[in-house]
Design a protein around this motif. Sequence first.
Motif, PDB file in Angstrom:
ATOM      1  N   PHE A   3       0.827  -1.207   0.000  1.00 23.09           N
ATOM      2  CA  PHE A   3       0.000   0.000   0.000  1.00 23.09           C
ATOM      3  C   PHE A   3       0.861   1.256   0.000  1.00 23.09           C
ATOM      4  O   PHE A   3       0.469   2.295  -0.514  1.00 23.09           O
ATOM      5  N   PHE A   4       2.034   1.166   0.643  1.00 25.90           N
ATOM      6  CA  PHE A   4       2.903   2.333   0.740  1.00 25.90           C
ATOM      7  C   PHE A   4       4.267   1.974   0.172  1.00 25.90           C
ATOM      8  O   PHE A   4       4.798   0.897   0.422  1.00 25.90           O
ATOM      9  N   SER A   5       4.845   2.887  -0.571  1.00 24.54           N
ATOM     10  CA  SER A   5       6.177   2.649  -1.123  1.00 24.54           C
ATOM     11  C   SER A   5       7.166   3.568  -0.449  1.00 24.54           C
ATOM     12  O   SER A   5       6.840   4.691  -0.059  1.00 24.54           O
ATOM     13  N   ALA A   6       8.404   3.077  -0.270  1.00 22.16           N
ATOM     14  CA  ALA A   6       9.450   3.868   0.371  1.00 22.16           C
ATOM     15  C   ALA A   6      10.511   4.191  -0.668  1.00 22.16           C
ATOM     16  O   ALA A   6      10.957   3.315  -1.418  1.00 22.16           O
ATOM     17  N   ASN A   7      10.930   5.456  -0.710  1.00 21.90           N
ATOM     18  CA  ASN A   7      11.950   5.871  -1.654  1.00 21.90           C
ATOM     19  C   ASN A   7      13.359   5.756  -1.092  1.00 21.90           C
ATOM     20  O   ASN A   7      14.336   6.010  -1.782  1.00 21.90           O
ATOM     21  N   SER A   8      13.447   5.399   0.206  1.00 19.44           N
ATOM     22  CA  SER A   8      14.755   5.302   0.825  1.00 19.44           C
ATOM     23  C   SER A   8      15.567   4.199   0.172  1.00 19.44           C
ATOM     24  O   SER A   8      15.068   3.134  -0.167  1.00 19.44           O
ATOM     25  N   SER A   9      16.867   4.455   0.012  1.00 25.30           N
ATOM     26  CA  SER A   9      17.755   3.456  -0.574  1.00 25.30           C
ATOM     27  C   SER A   9      18.135   2.377   0.418  1.00 25.30           C
ATOM     28  O   SER A   9      18.692   1.350   0.056  1.00 25.30           O
ATOM     29  N   VAL A  10      17.856   2.629   1.700  1.00 24.30           N
ATOM     30  CA  VAL A  10      18.162   1.661   2.740  1.00 24.30           C
ATOM     31  C   VAL A  10      16.953   0.756   2.944  1.00 24.30           C
ATOM     32  O   VAL A  10      15.849   1.237   3.199  1.00 24.30           O
ATOM     33  N   GLN A  11      17.159  -0.547   2.850  1.00 21.32           N
ATOM     34  CA  GLN A  11      16.065  -1.493   3.018  1.00 21.32           C
ATOM     35  C   GLN A  11      15.652  -1.554   4.485  1.00 21.32           C
ATOM     36  O   GLN A  11      16.485  -1.782   5.359  1.00 21.32           O
ATOM     37  N   ALA A  12      14.385  -1.322   4.756  1.00 23.90           N
ATOM     38  CA  ALA A  12      13.898  -1.370   6.135  1.00 23.90           C
ATOM     39  C   ALA A  12      13.908  -2.801   6.654  1.00 23.90           C
ATOM     40  O   ALA A  12      13.852  -3.759   5.893  1.00 23.90           O
ATOM     41  N   ALA A  13      13.980  -2.929   7.999  1.00 24.05           N
ATOM     42  CA  ALA A  13      13.957  -4.252   8.613  1.00 24.05           C
ATOM     43  C   ALA A  13      12.605  -4.907   8.379  1.00 24.05           C
ATOM     44  O   ALA A  13      11.572  -4.246   8.328  1.00 24.05           O
ATOM     45  N   CYS A  14      12.636  -6.222   8.247  1.00 22.30           N
ATOM     46  CA  CYS A  14      11.403  -6.984   8.055  1.00 22.30           C
ATOM     47  C   CYS A  14      11.122  -7.794   9.307  1.00 22.30           C
ATOM     48  O   CYS A  14      11.944  -8.610   9.729  1.00 22.30           O
ATOM     49  N   THR A  15       9.985  -7.552   9.929  1.00 18.86           N
ATOM     50  CA  THR A  15       9.630  -8.262  11.150  1.00 18.86           C
ATOM     51  C   THR A  15       9.007  -9.610  10.821  1.00 18.86           C
ATOM     52  O   THR A  15       8.124  -9.716   9.969  1.00 18.86           O
ATOM     53  N   ASN A  16       9.497 -10.644  11.508  1.00 17.86           N
ATOM     54  CA  ASN A  16       8.978 -11.991  11.328  1.00 17.86           C
ATOM     55  C   ASN A  16       8.238 -12.415  12.590  1.00 17.86           C
ATOM     56  O   ASN A  16       8.761 -12.260  13.697  1.00 17.86           O
ATOM     57  N   VAL A  17       7.043 -12.925  12.440  1.00 16.67           N
ATOM     58  CA  VAL A  17       6.250 -13.430  13.556  1.00 16.67           C
ATOM     59  C   VAL A  17       6.077 -14.932  13.384  1.00 16.67           C
ATOM     60  O   VAL A  17       5.530 -15.398  12.382  1.00 16.67           O
ATOM     61  N   HIS A  18       6.558 -15.680  14.370  1.00 17.18           N
ATOM     62  CA  HIS A  18       6.468 -17.136  14.332  1.00 17.18           C
ATOM     63  C   HIS A  18       5.541 -17.598  15.452  1.00 17.18           C
ATOM     64  O   HIS A  18       5.660 -17.150  16.589  1.00 17.18           O
ATOM     65  N   ARG A  19       4.612 -18.482  15.121  1.00 14.98           N
ATOM     66  CA  ARG A  19       3.682 -19.053  16.093  1.00 14.98           C
ATOM     67  C   ARG A  19       3.984 -20.545  16.229  1.00 14.98           C
ATOM     68  O   ARG A  19       3.382 -21.376  15.571  1.00 14.98           O
ATOM     69  N   PRO A  20       4.943 -20.894  17.097  1.00 12.87           N
ATOM     70  CA  PRO A  20       5.387 -22.288  17.183  1.00 12.87           C
ATOM     71  C   PRO A  20       4.317 -23.264  17.655  1.00 12.87           C
ATOM     72  O   PRO A  20       4.409 -24.460  17.375  1.00 12.87           O
ATOM     73  N   LEU A  21       3.307 -22.758  18.351  1.00 15.05           N
ATOM     74  CA  LEU A  21       2.242 -23.627  18.850  1.00 15.05           C
ATOM     75  C   LEU A  21       0.988 -23.533  18.001  1.00 15.05           C
ATOM     76  O   LEU A  21      -0.038 -24.148  18.327  1.00 15.05           O
ATOM     77  N   GLY A  22       1.034 -22.732  16.924  1.00 17.81           N
ATOM     78  CA  GLY A  22      -0.142 -22.539  16.094  1.00 17.81           C
ATOM     79  C   GLY A  22      -1.115 -21.568  16.740  1.00 17.81           C
ATOM     80  O   GLY A  22      -0.865 -20.988  17.795  1.00 17.81           O
ATOM     81  N   HIS A  31      10.851 -11.326  15.645  1.00 16.84           N
ATOM     82  CA  HIS A  31      12.254 -11.009  15.395  1.00 16.84           C
ATOM     83  C   HIS A  31      12.348 -10.308  14.054  1.00 16.84           C
ATOM     84  O   HIS A  31      11.487 -10.491  13.193  1.00 16.84           O
ATOM     85  N   ASP A  32      13.378  -9.455  13.894  1.00 14.79           N
ATOM     86  CA  ASP A  32      13.587  -8.867  12.575  1.00 14.79           C
ATOM     87  C   ASP A  32      14.973  -9.230  12.065  1.00 14.79           C
ATOM     88  O   ASP A  32      15.789  -9.804  12.795  1.00 14.79           O
ATOM     89  N   ASP A  33      15.243  -8.896  10.814  1.00 13.25           N
ATOM     90  CA  ASP A  33      16.458  -9.389  10.162  1.00 13.25           C
ATOM     91  C   ASP A  33      17.683  -8.522  10.398  1.00 13.25           C
ATOM     92  O   ASP A  33      18.737  -8.777   9.824  1.00 13.25           O
ATOM     93  N   VAL A  34      17.574  -7.483  11.236  1.00  8.80           N
ATOM     94  CA  VAL A  34      18.740  -6.649  11.506  1.00  8.80           C
ATOM     95  C   VAL A  34      19.097  -6.597  12.991  1.00  8.80           C
ATOM     96  O   VAL A  34      20.127  -6.048  13.353  1.00  8.80           O
ATOM     97  N   GLY A  35      18.272  -7.157  13.840  1.00  6.27           N
ATOM     98  CA  GLY A  35      18.484  -7.048  15.279  1.00  6.27           C
ATOM     99  C   GLY A  35      19.000  -8.313  15.917  1.00  6.27           C
ATOM    100  O   GLY A  35      19.026  -9.388  15.312  1.00  6.27           O
TER     101      GLY A  35
END
Length: 309
Positions: A3-22, A31-35
């Motif tokens: 829905f929204f586009s970013a013009n920044s050349s730096v790729q923003a972090a992507c947050t991952n949500v895992h539900r191990p128990l469903g 967790h995100d991919d930069v932290g």
Amino acid sequence: MTFFSANSSVQAACTNVHRPLGGIEGLREVHDDVGRLSVSAFPVAMIKDMSMTRAAVPACYILADHATAYIGETGNVGRRLSDHYRDQSKAFAKEVYVVSGYEGGWLDTTAALYLQYRFTKIAERAGLVDIMKGVNPQVLELPSHRRASLDIFVEHGERLLFDAGCRVLRSNFASQRRRVEVDTVGLDDAGPMQIGVVATPPIGSELELAYGDLWARGFPTPEGFVVMAGSEVRSTVNPSAPQIVETRRDELVDAEALMAIPGVQDRERLCVAVRFPSAAIAAKVVTGAHVDSSKWQLPRYPRPILIAA
């Protein structure tokens, strides 16, 4: 497509949500991919099912509902949460948010203490919920390079907490913010306070304050609510507390009704009994927080605990 586009050349972090128990409302691991941090979010009821072996790690954690939060730190989060689960004063909590090192590493006890201190300050400034405290978070003396690294943890942790659903530090809902004093302080609360009263609680009427590690006892009377001598009073006042709390505190100081507790910095002790107009304002003044009369509860240990020789 987004829905929204970013013009920044730096790729923003992507947050991952895992539900191990469903499911949707159970355990979520964020967790995100930069932290180097991970946030585990789950209902308080799940504490009793936690594996103590897997959870024996340093962490900063938040116990919360929509009105109150307790921000803590520990070197063994599984054991500490189990203690809180049995603690009547933490019964308000509905959700738990645990900030720990990603895959068990990175975060040590110093980092957990730093996160607790910074998150507490951020939450108090935000004023979205009332912050329950036991002992005030420690201010750590750290070299500048260590503090700079931990500030990155604060930034990442704050983002992950928001993504996990925690609305203690940030919220898009203005309606969550505490109302001003005119909406929260009744006419009964604004009545006169009597310092140095002589009163004895009738048998079975004594109540204790369920607020963190604070120790306070009191009892209702036809004229109001008496907080007994010897009760503790938090030294600080939360920004969300009504102004009348500061006024009452000033009256207690002027009457020399408060005395220091040797070796303790974050609370003082009442040296006389005080009658408040209501149990609600008594709780607010003693805790320095926006709490209500429900915090006065039957003592967990109404009789002395006898230990066999």
